[in-house]
Design a protein around this motif. Structure first.
Motif, PDB file in Angstrom:
ATOM      1  N   ASP A   1       0.335 -11.584   7.858  1.00  0.00           N
ATOM      2  CA  ASP A   1       1.270 -12.222   9.429  1.00  0.00           C
ATOM      3  C   ASP A   1       1.991 -10.999   9.870  1.00  0.00           C
ATOM      4  OD1 ASP A   1       0.408 -15.248   9.304  1.00  0.00           O
ATOM      5  OD2 ASP A   1       0.810 -14.865   7.260  1.00  0.00           O
ATOM      6  N   PHE A   2       2.717 -10.419   8.922  1.00  0.00           N
ATOM      7  CA  PHE A   2       3.478  -9.384   9.280  1.00  0.00           C
ATOM      8  C   PHE A   2       3.049  -7.915   8.473  1.00  0.00           C
ATOM      9  CE2 PHE A   2       5.603 -12.971   9.924  1.00  0.00           C
ATOM     10  CZ  PHE A   2       6.360 -13.076  11.219  1.00  0.00           C
ATOM     11  N   ILE A   3       3.101  -6.714   9.286  1.00  0.00           N
ATOM     12  CA  ILE A   3       3.189  -5.547   8.656  1.00  0.00           C
ATOM     13  C   ILE A   3       4.298  -4.802   8.899  1.00  0.00           C
ATOM     14  CG2 ILE A   3       1.953  -3.252   9.071  1.00  0.00           C
ATOM     15  CD1 ILE A   3      -0.459  -4.747  10.369  1.00  0.00           C
ATOM     16  N   ILE A   4       4.676  -4.425   7.740  1.00  0.00           N
ATOM     17  CA  ILE A   4       5.989  -3.600   7.747  1.00  0.00           C
ATOM     18  C   ILE A   4       6.010  -2.135   7.224  1.00  0.00           C
ATOM     19  CG2 ILE A   4       8.539  -3.653   6.700  1.00  0.00           C
ATOM     20  CD1 ILE A   4       7.928  -6.912   6.375  1.00  0.00           C
ATOM     21  N   THR A   5       6.747  -1.234   7.617  1.00  0.00           N
ATOM     22  CA  THR A   5       7.063   0.137   7.159  1.00  0.00           C
ATOM     23  C   THR A   5       8.352   0.647   7.238  1.00  0.00           C
ATOM     24  OG1 THR A   5       5.771   2.185   6.961  1.00  0.00           O
ATOM     25  CG2 THR A   5       6.228   1.215   9.243  1.00  0.00           C
ATOM     26  N   ASP A   6       8.503   1.941   6.688  1.00  0.00           N
ATOM     27  CA  ASP A   6       9.804   2.507   6.834  1.00  0.00           C
ATOM     28  C   ASP A   6       9.518   3.885   6.962  1.00  0.00           C
ATOM     29  OD1 ASP A   6      12.480   2.922   6.805  1.00  0.00           O
ATOM     30  OD2 ASP A   6      12.673   2.631   4.788  1.00  0.00           O
ATOM     31  N   THR A   7      10.866   4.835   6.794  1.00  0.00           N
ATOM     32  CA  THR A   7      10.551   6.043   6.778  1.00  0.00           C
ATOM     33  C   THR A   7       9.854   6.600   5.682  1.00  0.00           C
ATOM     34  OG1 THR A   7      11.760   8.283   6.872  1.00  0.00           O
ATOM     35  CG2 THR A   7      12.644   6.622   5.578  1.00  0.00           C
ATOM     36  N   TRP A   8       9.105   7.673   5.648  1.00  0.00           N
ATOM     37  CA  TRP A   8       8.306   8.316   4.453  1.00  0.00           C
ATOM     38  C   TRP A   8       9.252   9.307   4.060  1.00  0.00           C
ATOM     39  CZ3 TRP A   8       3.332   9.615   7.808  1.00  0.00           C
ATOM     40  CH2 TRP A   8       2.537   8.158   7.990  1.00  0.00           C
ATOM     41  N   VAL A   9      10.431   9.820   4.687  1.00  0.00           N
ATOM     42  CA  VAL A   9      11.110  10.940   4.097  1.00  0.00           C
ATOM     43  C   VAL A   9      12.623  10.229   4.428  1.00  0.00           C
ATOM     44  CG1 VAL A   9      11.824  13.213   4.267  1.00  0.00           C
ATOM     45  CG2 VAL A   9       9.620  12.419   5.018  1.00  0.00           C
TER      46      VAL A   9
ATOM     47  N   GLN B   1      15.632  13.637   0.861  1.00  0.00           N
ATOM     48  CA  GLN B   1      14.028  14.092   0.648  1.00  0.00           C
ATOM     49  C   GLN B   1      13.761  15.273   1.666  1.00  0.00           C
ATOM     50  OE1 GLN B   1      12.488  10.272   0.591  1.00  0.00           O
ATOM     51  NE2 GLN B   1      12.972   9.880  -1.394  1.00  0.00           N
ATOM     52  N   GLU B   2      14.351  15.550   2.443  1.00  0.00           N
ATOM     53  CA  GLU B   2      14.006  16.615   3.481  1.00  0.00           C
ATOM     54  C   GLU B   2      13.243  17.661   3.024  1.00  0.00           C
ATOM     55  OE1 GLU B   2      17.265  14.357   4.846  1.00  0.00           O
ATOM     56  OE2 GLU B   2      17.037  15.424   3.356  1.00  0.00           O
ATOM     57  N   ASP B   3      13.511  18.290   1.879  1.00  0.00           N
ATOM     58  CA  ASP B   3      12.661  19.334   1.479  1.00  0.00           C
ATOM     59  C   ASP B   3      11.248  18.949   0.871  1.00  0.00           C
ATOM     60  OD1 ASP B   3      13.809  17.653  -0.745  1.00  0.00           O
ATOM     61  OD2 ASP B   3      13.903  19.600  -2.187  1.00  0.00           O
ATOM     62  N   GLU B   4      11.212  17.616   0.588  1.00  0.00           N
ATOM     63  CA  GLU B   4       9.636  17.144   0.449  1.00  0.00           C
ATOM     64  C   GLU B   4       8.895  16.763   1.561  1.00  0.00           C
ATOM     65  OE1 GLU B   4      10.066  13.711  -2.457  1.00  0.00           O
ATOM     66  OE2 GLU B   4      11.801  14.594  -3.193  1.00  0.00           O
ATOM     67  N   LYS B   5       9.435  16.899   2.786  1.00  0.00           N
ATOM     68  CA  LYS B   5       8.884  16.418   4.045  1.00  0.00           C
ATOM     69  C   LYS B   5       7.300  16.754   4.058  1.00  0.00           C
ATOM     70  CE  LYS B   5       9.322  16.221   8.995  1.00  0.00           C
ATOM     71  NZ  LYS B   5      10.034  16.209  10.253  1.00  0.00           N
ATOM     72  N   ALA B   6       7.094  18.261   4.146  1.00  0.00           N
ATOM     73  CA  ALA B   6       5.707  18.573   4.284  1.00  0.00           C
ATOM     74  C   ALA B   6       4.796  17.902   3.293  1.00  0.00           C
ATOM     75  CB  ALA B   6       5.604  20.133   4.172  1.00  0.00           C
ATOM     76  N   LYS B   7       5.427  17.844   2.031  1.00  0.00           N
ATOM     77  CA  LYS B   7       4.437  17.266   1.036  1.00  0.00           C
ATOM     78  C   LYS B   7       4.199  15.733   1.215  1.00  0.00           C
ATOM     79  CE  LYS B   7       4.678  16.203  -4.044  1.00  0.00           C
ATOM     80  NZ  LYS B   7       4.964  14.876  -3.952  1.00  0.00           N
ATOM     81  N   ARG B   8       4.997  15.164   1.616  1.00  0.00           N
ATOM     82  CA  ARG B   8       5.095  13.603   1.648  1.00  0.00           C
ATOM     83  C   ARG B   8       4.101  13.358   3.151  1.00  0.00           C
ATOM     84  NH1 ARG B   8       8.612   9.841   0.153  1.00  0.00           N
ATOM     85  NH2 ARG B   8       9.707  10.421  -1.973  1.00  0.00           N
ATOM     86  N   LEU B   9       4.317  14.207   4.046  1.00  0.00           N
ATOM     87  CA  LEU B   9       3.254  13.901   5.133  1.00  0.00           C
ATOM     88  C   LEU B   9       1.920  14.108   5.022  1.00  0.00           C
ATOM     89  CD1 LEU B   9       5.420  15.358   8.263  1.00  0.00           C
ATOM     90  CD2 LEU B   9       5.413  13.098   7.551  1.00  0.00           C
ATOM     91  N   LYS B  10       1.616  15.035   3.988  1.00  0.00           N
ATOM     92  CA  LYS B  10       0.125  15.281   3.727  1.00  0.00           C
ATOM     93  C   LYS B  10      -0.218  14.043   2.965  1.00  0.00           C
ATOM     94  CE  LYS B  10      -2.676  18.511   1.480  1.00  0.00           C
ATOM     95  NZ  LYS B  10      -3.786  18.199   2.463  1.00  0.00           N
ATOM     96  N   GLU B  11       0.522  13.538   1.975  1.00  0.00           N
ATOM     97  CA  GLU B  11       0.244  12.328   0.932  1.00  0.00           C
ATOM     98  C   GLU B  11      -0.018  11.198   1.632  1.00  0.00           C
ATOM     99  OE1 GLU B  11       1.878  14.328  -3.406  1.00  0.00           O
ATOM    100  OE2 GLU B  11       3.182  13.169  -1.908  1.00  0.00           O
TER     101      GLU B  11
ATOM    102  N   ALA C   1       0.821  -1.097   0.014  1.00  0.00           N
ATOM    103  CA  ALA C   1       0.201  -0.048   0.045  1.00  0.00           C
ATOM    104  C   ALA C   1       0.980   1.306   0.100  1.00  0.00           C
ATOM    105  CB  ALA C   1      -0.958  -0.016   1.195  1.00  0.00           C
ATOM    106  N   ALA C   2       0.464   1.952  -1.173  1.00  0.00           N
ATOM    107  CA  ALA C   2       1.459   3.353  -1.127  1.00  0.00           C
ATOM    108  C   ALA C   2       0.581   4.369  -1.823  1.00  0.00           C
ATOM    109  CB  ALA C   2       2.732   3.125  -1.963  1.00  0.00           C
ATOM    110  N   PRO C   3       0.685   5.358  -1.569  1.00  0.00           N
ATOM    111  CA  PRO C   3      -0.203   6.560  -1.939  1.00  0.00           C
ATOM    112  C   PRO C   3       0.154   6.716  -3.665  1.00  0.00           C
ATOM    113  CG  PRO C   3       1.243   7.543  -0.123  1.00  0.00           C
ATOM    114  CD  PRO C   3       1.747   6.190  -0.510  1.00  0.00           C
ATOM    115  N   THR C   4      -1.190   7.145  -4.305  1.00  0.00           N
ATOM    116  CA  THR C   4      -1.009   7.618  -5.509  1.00  0.00           C
ATOM    117  C   THR C   4       0.189   8.178  -6.091  1.00  0.00           C
ATOM    118  OG1 THR C   4      -3.431   7.475  -5.554  1.00  0.00           O
ATOM    119  CG2 THR C   4      -2.248   8.413  -7.539  1.00  0.00           C
ATOM    120  N   GLY C   5       0.862   7.624  -7.165  1.00  0.00           N
ATOM    121  CA  GLY C   5       2.018   8.370  -7.569  1.00  0.00           C
ATOM    122  C   GLY C   5       3.370   7.829  -6.995  1.00  0.00           C
TER     123      GLY C   5
END
Length: 345
Positions: free
Chosen positions: A253-261, A265-275, A213-217
């Motif tokens: 059985d397992f749910i995995i995630t990682d950083t969104w930023v 990619q620090e300059d995209e942080k606000a955009k990514r957090l919203k998406e 599962a990942a956001p559109t785009g």
């Protein structure tokens, strides 16, 4: 003076798990488990036979690291070798000397290279020009040593769960991972980054179903998806891509995630957090989506609260700290196989 023969055999590198068969990946995991048992549970003293005595591993990191650096340096020390750390202040890959020149020069003096780079083309060029094994400690496309640690952690949990034993009564070495891994389902909720790409080229090959599962785009590389689809066809594992986290975690059985930023990619942080709103891993998400009752959580670290809340991260469902420790044993396994034993024959 007698002339000496030159070994022109090309070294075997560890750039991505996509380059290895299912049995070879299982071998990496099994060897890692055996090292863990020997070092931590059976013989908590240094090895008497140190296969890396007199040998050096160049640890060239252009990006910061905690787990990978500690895991690598401690693994090399355990085997009797020397890990020569070369950070971005010591050596700037491709800046004041070309990657080609760096690879040829460094590989002529060491017995292996562990490289944490930016673009994936950098690790590929290092490997192409190196005369010694190159291990990918992270690139923007793949992170193979992390995924071996994930597989090892999953095996340990399933073994202890199914045999009703606790982790302080370690017995995961008594069962082969080929008996625990096939048939599981892993759900990824997060960015289409190097971690999920490595999961896709490794897990499906082993018969582990993957839902993403990942956001559109936010989509994985086309060649990675093709590899995953081909592996899924061969093993019968399922593969799903969705933008709805609840769909991904169904029957997981397992749910995995990682950083969104990620780093850079620090300059995209606000955009990514919203998406990524709605993608935080929570007990509520798992319940709404219908994850398995005994589902467990993995994260490669470092973790930020927006990715997974404290209730999950610090719960009994979380395997993140054993997963972090297993970076050492799986990296040790790769070094053992490629540098000590010279690769798969």
């Amino acid at each position: 003076m007698t002339s000496l023969s030159i070994n022109n055999k090309k070294p075997q590198h560890f750039i991505t798990t996509a380059d290895f068969t299912a049995e070879q990946l299982l071998d990496f995991v099994q060897v890692a488990i055996q090292h863990k048992v020997q070092a931590k549970y059976q013989y908590p003293t240094p090895l008497t036979d140190l296969p890396l005595t007199g040998k050096t591993l160049a640890v060239m990191f252009s990006k910061r690291s905690t787990r990978t650096r500690v895991a690598t340096e401690s693994a090399v020390a355990y085997l009797g070798g020397h890990a020569m750390f070369l950070g971005s202040q010591d050596i700037q890959l491709g800046v004041n000397e070309s990657l080609l020149d760096t690879s040829r020069v460094v590989s002529s003096m060491v017995d292996g290279i562990m490289a944490r780079v930016g673009g994936h083309h950098e690790i590929e060029l290092l490997a192409k020009e190196s005369t010694v094994p190159v291990i990918n400690a992270l690139s923007d496309k793949y992170h193979p040593t992390q995924i071996l640690a994930d597989l090892m952690t999953i095996h340990e949990y399933i073994h202890h769960r199914d045999n009703n034993t606790s982790s302080d009564q370690y017995s995961a070495h008594t069962q082969h991972p080929r008996e625990t891994l096939p048939g599981l389902k892993v759900a990824w909720v997060g960015d289409a980054n190097n971690i999920i790409q490595e999961i896709l080229v490794a897990f499906l090959k082993l018969g582990i179903s993957v839902s993403v599962a990942a956001p559109t785009g936010y989509v994985c590389d086309e060649d990675v998806i093709k590899i995953a689809q081909a592996d899924a066809q061969k093993t019968g594992a399922s593969l799903l891509f969705t933008t709805i986290p609840e769909e991904a975690v169904k029957d997981a059985d397992f749910i995995i995630t990682d950083t969104w930023v990620s780093m850079g990619q620090e300059d995209e942080k606000a955009k990514r957090l919203k998406e990524f709103e709605g993608y935080q891993v929570t007990m509520d998400l798992a319940n709404r989506g219908g994850a398995k009752p005994n589902w467990r959580f993995l994260h490669c670290l470092p973790r930020k609260p927006e990715e997974v809340d404290d209730e999950v991260f610090y719960s009994d469902r979380s395997l993140v700290f054993p997963e972090a420790e297993n970076r050492k044993w799986t990296i040790l396994s790769v070094i053992d196989r490629l540098i000590v034993k010279g690769g798969f024959q």
